[in-house]
Write an enzyme that holds these catalytic residues in place. Structure first.
Site, short mmCIF file in Angstrom:
data_model
loop_
_atom_site.label_atom_id
_atom_site.label_comp_id
_atom_site.label_asym_id
_atom_site.label_seq_id
_atom_site.Cartn_x
_atom_site.Cartn_y
_atom_site.Cartn_z
N LYS A 11 0.81 -1.35 0.09
CA LYS A 11 -0.07 -0.03 0.11
C LYS A 11 0.78 1.30 -0.16
CE LYS A 11 0.98 1.52 4.25
NZ LYS A 11 1.36 2.79 4.41
N VAL A 101 10.57 -5.07 4.12
CA VAL A 101 10.22 -5.03 5.58
C VAL A 101 10.64 -3.68 6.06
CG1 VAL A 101 10.76 -6.00 7.63
CG2 VAL A 101 10.65 -7.55 5.74
N ALA A 102 9.97 -3.12 6.99
CA ALA A 102 10.09 -1.82 7.67
C ALA A 102 10.26 -0.64 6.70
CB ALA A 102 11.08 -1.85 8.79
N GLY A 104 7.45 1.25 5.05
CA GLY A 104 6.37 2.06 4.95
C GLY A 104 5.22 1.72 3.92
N SER A 109 1.51 -6.27 7.46
CA SER A 109 -0.09 -5.99 7.37
C SER A 109 -0.61 -6.98 6.14
CB SER A 109 -0.70 -4.77 7.53
OG SER A 109 -0.16 -4.24 8.49
N ALA A 110 0.03 -6.79 4.88
CA ALA A 110 -0.30 -7.49 3.85
C ALA A 110 -0.17 -8.97 4.04
CB ALA A 110 0.80 -6.89 2.65
N ASP A 142 -3.37 -1.48 9.44
CA ASP A 142 -3.38 -1.76 7.77
C ASP A 142 -3.78 -2.89 7.13
OD1 ASP A 142 -2.42 0.84 8.07
OD2 ASP A 142 -0.29 0.10 7.76
#
Length: 320
Positions: A11, A101-102, A104, A109-110, A142
């Site tokens: 996202k 990863v990490a 933003g 969450s995906a 998210d």
């Protein structure tokens, strides 16, 4: 062994308005989510006990055990599934990561959303998408959006969603991945420090207003731009209250953002809590040119061209 594979998108936040820190430590948000064509694939298979393994982009940084969002999603769905899913055997979750990863981009969450969809299918749980969204909201902020995809307005901590009333115009993005990581809690903490320092300065109330610490609100200019489908207008309306905090923790991002704009991006923004930088291009051809130029400019680790909006988590049909 029979398993279910789910593909799930990253996202972007086209707007991220952050309210003051609440007593519980969270912040009220108003955000415009936008799902893009950078996908993780998550496979779930029956197992004696719940477990997770990952490969691909940044997989060595993924937490294991109960700290893994995908396993939290499995446990949450097991509790919510009618008909005794709590008595089922465990599930082994395999994650192939393309979403850093990490970064933003809500990769964790995906993966949690994909685990929900996969286990619902594997167990024959029969939960509707609306029911899965309710479970997702309890797992992480998210996760619900990763189920829905498209473009949507998020409120609360981001879990209360309303589809954006805008045509599904395709937009072309270039993502610049940084050589490093940012912790979302640390970025929010930096935002709180910046706001506190500004509010206590000589500007007084004016400083507090400029800090953006008022209750968050949806940007009418962005929503109008999305309804128009004009990429140039959308690029001008991008905003992120976390950007200044991310830049304070990761100063090289300033150079990345400046380079993208100099190279012709219609808009540039830190994605979510960063450190990925997102650039809107006028067309697929301009996105290719921008990606090549950014790669050669030495201002990021790597780049990816993506389009949006795309649908949320979906089962990948089995091949014979």
């Amino acid at each position: 062994m029979i398993g279910v594979t789910v593909r799930v998108p990253a996202k972007l936040n086209l707007q991220l308005a952050v309210g003051p820190r609440r007593a519980d430590g969270y912040h009220d948000l108003v955000t415009v989510f936008h799902a893009v064509s950078l996908f993780d694939e998550v496979t779930v298979v029956p197992a004696r006990r719940d477990g997770v393994e990952a490969s691909g982009e940044g997989a060595d940084r993924l937490p294991g055990g109960r700290d893994n969002l995908a396993l939290r999603a499995v446990a949450a769905l097991r509790s919510a599934t009618p008909g005794g899913a709590a008595g089922l055997a465990g599930v082994h979750v395999t994650i192939f990561k393309r979403i850093p990863v990490a970064a933003g981009l809500a990769g964790g969450s995906a993966d949690a959303a994909a685990a929900l969809v996969g286990c619902n299918e594997l167990w024959g749980g029969g939960l509707s998408q609306a029911q899965l969204v309710e479970v997702a909201a309890k797992v992480g902020s998210d996760v619900a959006f990763a189920l829905l995809g498209g473009t949507a307005v998020g409120r609360g901590r981001g879990e209360r969603l309303t589809p954006a009333l805008a045509p599904a115009t395709p937009y072309h993005w270039v993502l610049a991945f940084a050589d490093g990581y940012l912790s979302t809690p640390e970025v929010y903490a930096a935002l709180d420090r910046l706001r506190a320092a500004e509010a206590g300065g000589p500007a007084g109330r004016a400083g507090r207003a400029r800090s953006g610490a008022a209750e968050p609100d949806l940007d009418a200019a962005l929503m109008s731009a999305l309804r128009s489908g004009e990429a140039r207008r959308v690029g001008r309306a991008l905003s992120n209250d976390l950007q200044q905090a991310a830049l304070s923790l990761f100063p090289p991002l300033r150079k990345t953002l400046a380079a993208g704009l100099e190279l012709g991006a219609l808009g540039a923004l830190v994605s979510g809590s960063g450190p990925t930088c997102m650039f809107l291009a006028a067309s697929a051809e301009r996105a290719l040119d921008l990606a090549v130029s950014l790669s050669g400019a030495g201002v990021c680790r790597s780049v990816a061209r993506v389009t949006g909006p795309v649908p949320g988590a979906a089962v990948v049909p089995a091949t014979k």
